[in-house]
Scaffold this motif. Structure first.
Motif: not given
Length: 357
Positions: A60-62, A86, A88-89
């Motif tokens: 849940a990286s950002r 934001e 995110t991948e």
């Protein structure tokens, strides 16, 4: 949140969206700030499993990047602008693992006066956000229950907001036109408004009330018939000597308007109890949301959470565990624990490391 923001909240101070930003340009009338964060997060839960992937782990990286400016017209009035995105991948397709997903968190501009308050328009906090932030204080697992009404959600687009505050009194009002917010279909294509008032009885104790209404509908399309989403709230916050205690209650009606029912009553509650000592914070949160109509079971929330965070200047390490109290009859498990509207009966454990700049 960062240790500095948490310390401000414990002191019951007002926290700016760009509080962590660094000044990159300044002259006699203009200031330009830039900031952001890189945050790696890992979530572990049986709810992350799917038919194709029997893995409890979900990344849940950002990344968040923001820039904001202010230009003084005179000693009382300034023009302001702020934006934050934001990144995110995109993990939805194995062939697109290098692609990025972009989400607009803030994009607004306006005018602020030390005498008369601030008037801003764009993608920004609602008036309700001031009160729901009383309890939305944990690194994770807080601030869920207000996301099912576009006028009470943390952020939405097409928002015109007025904010006025004195040393004791805070008044905010916001209106929306064809507004969307992150979340479920009931927060899309909505017109509405919200108003709140809050008063600090002492430096340690603050109490607020609010009301919001939108015309959103259960399928998220303004081409269908719409119902009314009505939300009222009461919020209380107490802070002293590193202790922060807060509670928020929401109640009202949520519209279905998609053929299954006209509307449903709901009740929700958030609670936060935290203690900051040195560079450490420990807290416990409680989140509850329930609509009477079973058509909204996917929105139900009922959990107790414990968390520990350690702050190293601009760096933060934290871990949190969520005890899910939902029964199978009260939830619709969908295998995506991190998405609003995907209620699950599974517990969660999440760890994270954040560097803010």
């Amino acid at each position: 949140m960062k240790k500095t923001l948490l310390a401000l909240a414990v002191a019951a101070a007002s926290v700016s969206t760009a509080a962590s930003a660094a000044t990159i340009y300044k002259d006699d009338t203009s200031t330009l700030n830039m900031g952001g964060r890189v945050e790696v997060r890992a979530n572990f839960s049986d709810a992350n499993k799917t038919a194709a992937d029997d893995n409890q782990y979900k990344d849940a990286s950002r990344i968040r990047l923001n820039i904001g400016g202010e230009q003084k017209l005179n000693e009382d009035i300034s023009f302001i602008g702020f934006t934050e995105f934001e990144v995110t991948e995109d993990q939805s397709d194995a062939t697109n693992t290098d692609d990025a997903l972009f989400n607009t968190r803030y994009l607004y501009a306006g005018v602020t006066s030390q005498t008369y308050g601030a008037l801003t328009y764009g993608h920004q906090d609602n008036a309700f956000t001031y009160l729901t932030n009383f309890t939305d204080m944990a690194e994770v697992f807080s601030g869920y229950i207000n996301e099912y009404n576009v006028a009470t959600s943390d952020r939405a687009n097409n928002v015109l907001r007025y904010a006025f505050n004195t040393e004791k009194l805070t008044i905010q009002a916001s209106v929306q036109g064809d507004s969307d917010s992150d979340g479920t279909a009931v927060t899309q294509n909505a017109d509405g408004f919200g108003v709140i008032g809050s008063y600090k009885f002492t430096d340690n104790l603050e109490f607020g009330l609010g009301y919001a209404q939108t015309d959103a509908n259960g399928v998220g399309l303004d081409t269908t018939s719409t119902g009314d989403n009505n939300t009222y709230t009461a919020a209380l916050r107490y802070s002293k000597d590193g202790i922060l205690l807060a509670a928020t209650y929401l109640g009202g009606t949520i519209s279905v308007a998609d053929g299954s029912a006209a509307e449903s009553d709901f009740n929700g509650a958030d609670a936060y109890a935290g203690y900051t000592f040195g560079d450490n914070n420990v807290n416990m949160t409680y989140n509850y949301y329930n609509a009477d109509d079973s058509a909204f079971n996917a929105l139900n929330v009922n959990n107790i959470n414990i968390e520990y965070a350690r702050y190293f200047g601009n760096a933060t390490v934290y871990g949190a565990y969520s005890f899910n109290l939902l029964s199978d009859s009260d939830a619709t498990a969908t295998g995506n624990v991190l998405a609003l509207g995907d209620a699950s009966t599974e517990d969660q454990f999440q760890v994270g490391f954040r560097y803010a700049f």
